[in-house]
Design a protein around this motif. Structure first.
Motif, PDB file in Angstrom:
ATOM      1  N   LYS A 137       5.631   4.631   8.297  1.00 19.76           N
ATOM      2  CA  LYS A 137       6.781   3.948   8.552  1.00 19.76           C
ATOM      3  C   LYS A 137       6.849   2.612   7.989  1.00 19.76           C
ATOM      4  O   LYS A 137       6.023   1.842   7.920  1.00 19.76           O
ATOM      5  CB  LYS A 137       7.019   3.963  10.060  1.00 19.76           C
ATOM      6  CG  LYS A 137       7.854   5.304  10.713  1.00 19.76           C
ATOM      7  CD  LYS A 137       8.472   4.765  11.793  1.00 19.76           C
ATOM      8  CE  LYS A 137       8.590   5.972  12.781  1.00 19.76           C
ATOM      9  NZ  LYS A 137       7.542   6.336  13.693  1.00 19.76           N
ATOM     10  N   SER A 138       8.009   2.028   7.715  1.00 24.72           N
ATOM     11  CA  SER A 138       8.651   0.705   7.553  1.00 24.72           C
ATOM     12  C   SER A 138       8.101  -0.304   8.206  1.00 24.72           C
ATOM     13  O   SER A 138       8.353   0.360   9.637  1.00 24.72           O
ATOM     14  CB  SER A 138       9.696   0.379   6.836  1.00 24.72           C
ATOM     15  OG  SER A 138      10.212  -0.856   6.726  1.00 24.72           O
ATOM     16  N   LYS A 139       7.266  -1.193   8.322  1.00 25.12           N
ATOM     17  CA  LYS A 139       6.940  -2.107   9.342  1.00 25.12           C
ATOM     18  C   LYS A 139       8.166  -3.155   9.464  1.00 25.12           C
ATOM     19  O   LYS A 139       7.844  -3.937  10.655  1.00 25.12           O
ATOM     20  CB  LYS A 139       5.853  -2.759   9.141  1.00 25.12           C
ATOM     21  CG  LYS A 139       4.459  -1.935   8.627  1.00 25.12           C
ATOM     22  CD  LYS A 139       4.148  -1.051   9.774  1.00 25.12           C
ATOM     23  CE  LYS A 139       3.072  -0.142   9.255  1.00 25.12           C
ATOM     24  NZ  LYS A 139       3.221   0.887   8.203  1.00 25.12           N
ATOM     25  N   TRP A 140       9.235  -3.031   8.893  1.00 27.59           N
ATOM     26  CA  TRP A 140      10.105  -4.107   9.105  1.00 27.59           C
ATOM     27  C   TRP A 140      11.451  -3.360  10.095  1.00 27.59           C
ATOM     28  O   TRP A 140      11.711  -2.236   9.782  1.00 27.59           O
ATOM     29  CB  TRP A 140      10.725  -4.393   7.629  1.00 27.59           C
ATOM     30  CG  TRP A 140       9.739  -5.259   6.936  1.00 27.59           C
ATOM     31  CD1 TRP A 140       9.144  -4.665   5.876  1.00 27.59           C
ATOM     32  CD2 TRP A 140       9.406  -6.544   7.343  1.00 27.59           C
ATOM     33  NE1 TRP A 140       8.197  -5.795   5.500  1.00 27.59           N
ATOM     34  CE2 TRP A 140       8.485  -6.705   6.319  1.00 27.59           C
ATOM     35  CE3 TRP A 140       9.933  -7.477   8.172  1.00 27.59           C
ATOM     36  CZ2 TRP A 140       7.854  -8.152   6.072  1.00 27.59           C
ATOM     37  CZ3 TRP A 140       9.262  -9.000   7.902  1.00 27.59           C
ATOM     38  CH2 TRP A 140       8.268  -9.246   7.282  1.00 27.59           C
TER      39      TRP A 140
ATOM     40  N   VAL B 112       0.862  -1.041   0.057  1.00 31.14           N
ATOM     41  CA  VAL B 112       0.026  -0.116  -0.104  1.00 31.14           C
ATOM     42  C   VAL B 112       0.938   1.210  -0.057  1.00 31.14           C
ATOM     43  O   VAL B 112       0.514   2.235  -0.233  1.00 31.14           O
ATOM     44  CB  VAL B 112      -0.965   0.032   1.324  1.00 31.14           C
ATOM     45  CG1 VAL B 112      -0.133   0.314   2.635  1.00 31.14           C
ATOM     46  CG2 VAL B 112      -2.218   0.895   1.104  1.00 31.14           C
ATOM     47  N   ASP B 113       2.365   1.054   0.336  1.00 31.96           N
ATOM     48  CA  ASP B 113       3.038   2.376   0.611  1.00 31.96           C
ATOM     49  C   ASP B 113       3.426   2.992  -0.816  1.00 31.96           C
ATOM     50  O   ASP B 113       4.516   3.850  -0.806  1.00 31.96           O
ATOM     51  CB  ASP B 113       4.043   2.005   1.271  1.00 31.96           C
ATOM     52  CG  ASP B 113       5.103   0.976   1.016  1.00 31.96           C
ATOM     53  OD1 ASP B 113       4.902   0.443  -0.101  1.00 31.96           O
ATOM     54  OD2 ASP B 113       5.856   0.452   1.616  1.00 31.96           O
ATOM     55  N   LEU B 114       3.062   2.461  -1.964  1.00 35.74           N
ATOM     56  CA  LEU B 114       3.460   2.994  -3.213  1.00 35.74           C
ATOM     57  C   LEU B 114       4.902   2.723  -3.643  1.00 35.74           C
ATOM     58  O   LEU B 114       5.410   3.241  -4.459  1.00 35.74           O
ATOM     59  CB  LEU B 114       2.961   4.410  -3.334  1.00 35.74           C
ATOM     60  CG  LEU B 114       1.405   4.776  -3.543  1.00 35.74           C
ATOM     61  CD1 LEU B 114       1.270   6.196  -3.442  1.00 35.74           C
ATOM     62  CD2 LEU B 114       0.961   4.003  -4.555  1.00 35.74           C
TER      63      LEU B 114
HETATM   64  N1  UDP Z   1       2.295  -5.189   6.308  1.00 36.14           N
HETATM   65  C1  UDP Z   1       1.211  -5.925   6.790  1.00 36.14           C
HETATM   66  N2  UDP Z   1       1.556  -6.689   8.121  1.00 36.14           N
HETATM   67  C2  UDP Z   1       2.871  -6.527   8.780  1.00 36.14           C
HETATM   68  C3  UDP Z   1       3.815  -5.799   8.171  1.00 36.14           C
HETATM   69  C4  UDP Z   1       3.410  -4.993   6.988  1.00 36.14           C
HETATM   70  O1  UDP Z   1       0.357  -6.296   6.146  1.00 36.14           O
HETATM   71  O2  UDP Z   1       2.847  -6.927  10.019  1.00 36.14           O
HETATM   72  C5  UDP Z   1       1.977  -4.618   4.980  1.00 36.14           C
HETATM   73  C6  UDP Z   1       2.296  -3.103   5.133  1.00 36.14           C
HETATM   74  O3  UDP Z   1       1.108  -2.231   5.463  1.00 36.14           O
HETATM   75  C7  UDP Z   1       2.548  -2.677   3.617  1.00 36.14           C
HETATM   76  C8  UDP Z   1       3.284  -3.885   3.183  1.00 36.14           C
HETATM   77  O4  UDP Z   1       2.946  -5.386   4.229  1.00 36.14           O
HETATM   78  O5  UDP Z   1       1.562  -2.623   2.638  1.00 36.14           O
HETATM   79  C9  UDP Z   1       4.828  -3.906   3.118  1.00 36.14           C
HETATM   80  O6  UDP Z   1       5.384  -3.252   4.539  1.00 36.14           O
HETATM   81  P1  UDP Z   1       6.501  -2.237   4.390  1.00 36.14           P
HETATM   82  O7  UDP Z   1       6.471  -1.069   3.646  1.00 36.14           O
HETATM   83  O8  UDP Z   1       6.455  -1.720   5.936  1.00 36.14           O
HETATM   84  O9  UDP Z   1       7.786  -3.107   4.168  1.00 36.14           O
HETATM   85  P2  UDP Z   1       9.033  -2.489   3.419  1.00 36.14           P
HETATM   86  O10 UDP Z   1       8.622  -2.050   2.148  1.00 36.14           O
HETATM   87  O11 UDP Z   1       9.862  -1.597   4.283  1.00 36.14           O
HETATM   88  O12 UDP Z   1       9.929  -4.022   3.501  1.00 36.14           O
END
Ligand code: UDP
Ligand code: MG
Length: 312
Positions: free
Chosen positions: A204-207, A95-97
């Protein structure tokens, strides 16, 4: 008319949903030959995400949502998407584009050409730190070297999957999930589309590194038992060497009655053997833990409420 489901996992993304829908709809509204469904998986968000989704659904009947009873993690959220989607193809998108919806038409045209798994491959990783880039590289390298399955490099979950893949994925219900590995494992005709990964637009990133490490470990241990073998390959020569040294010191001691500090050797040996054993136990424990998890046959997620029923 073919139906395409767009599965979007959401975890505390109240700032992103509107922005995301705007950009996504700009793209899919121009694809008149397909019917779309946008299926949000609310992965136990604690903010206003679910309320926003409900409002959005009122405005656009292509939108549906599944809300999980707590945060199960993105992997489980994607599996819920797999279970609930009923289209001819599904697209997973964040969802974060960071995954640009603009390449969806290209994915679809590749799908129409007969590819069953059209995945987006990052050309660049803008917005990712040097450390993240480095760890990602190392991870792909390690994963590929321990398995015979082809691992797609620089690829996330952003991809289009044909119904055949979805049906295959439904049967892969392991607990320690690593989608990247599973997508590779199921096989099917794959095609990469290159794109520039953008920085996250809001929120924010969830990771964090702890979660990433877990995911990486799951990726490797769920794929292969070769780490187990590696430890044996390391263990055997180490053991032989130490038996050799042991014999050498014993002979030296007996024939020349040379005073080598025997106690020290014993201490050294104890330490080394203990070290080897600990490593082996650690690895065995890891696998045992997995067996334990799998044998519980727990559901991987639980749904609190939903705006559509599960696909058969
Ligand atoms: N997300 C989720 N559950 C979680 C962590 C993340 O559904 O426990 C979703 C988050 O909302 C986003 C996608 O997974 O749509 C990617 O997460 P994020 O952008 O935080 O990860 P990154 O791009 O930093 O790897
Ligand atoms: Mg992101």
């Amino acid at each position: 008319m073919k139906k395409i489901d767009i599965v979007v996992p959401i975890f505390n993304e109240e700032d992103m949903i509107g922005l995301f829908l705007n950009r996504l709809c700009n793209v899919i509204n121009n694809l008149k030959n397909y019917q779309f469904e946008i299926l949000f998986i609310d992965d136990g968000s604690k903010d206003k995400s679910l309320a926003i989704l409900k409002e959005c659904k009122k405005l656009d009947n292509r939108i549906n949502y599944i809300s999980l009873s707590r945060n199960f993690g993105k992997e489980a959220a994607l599996l819920a998407g797999i279970d609930y989607c009923d289209g001819d193809a599904v697209i997973f998108i964040d969802v974060d584009l960071q995954d640009p919806p603009e390449i969806i038409p290209e994915m679809i045209s590749n799908w129409e050409e007969g590819y069953e798994d059209v995945y987006a491959q990052r050309k660049t990783r803008r917005g990712d730190s040097f450390l993240k880039k480095l760890t990602a590289k190392l991870y792909y390298f390690t994963l590929q070297s321990v398995t015979s399955v082809d691992i797609q490099k620089d690829t996330g979950d952003f991809r289009l999957l044909d119904r055949k893949c979805i049906d295959a994925l439904k049967n892969v219900r392991e607990v320690a999930r690593n989608s990247k590995g599973i997508f590779s494992w199921i096989g099917f005709k794959k095609k990469a589309i290159l794109y520039d990964r953008e920085p996250r637009k809001a929120g924010k990133s969830k990771w964090n590194y702890k979660k990433l490490f877990r995911l990486a470990a799951d990726g490797i241990t769920s794929f292969t038992i070769s780490p187990l073998r590696t430890s044996i390959y390391i263990g055997i020569p180490v053991l032989i060497t130490f038996f050799g040294f042991f014999a050498y010191y014993l002979i030296n001691h007996n024939t020349f009655s040379e005073e080598i500090s025997f106690q020290n050797i014993i201490i050294l040996l104890i330490l080394l053997f203990a070290g080897i054993q600990i490593i082996l136990f650690g690895i065995i424990g890891e696998y045992l833990g997995r067996i334990f998890l799998e044998t519980k046959h727990r559901p991987l997620y639980l749904v609190r409420e939903e705006s559509k029923t599960k696909a058969k």
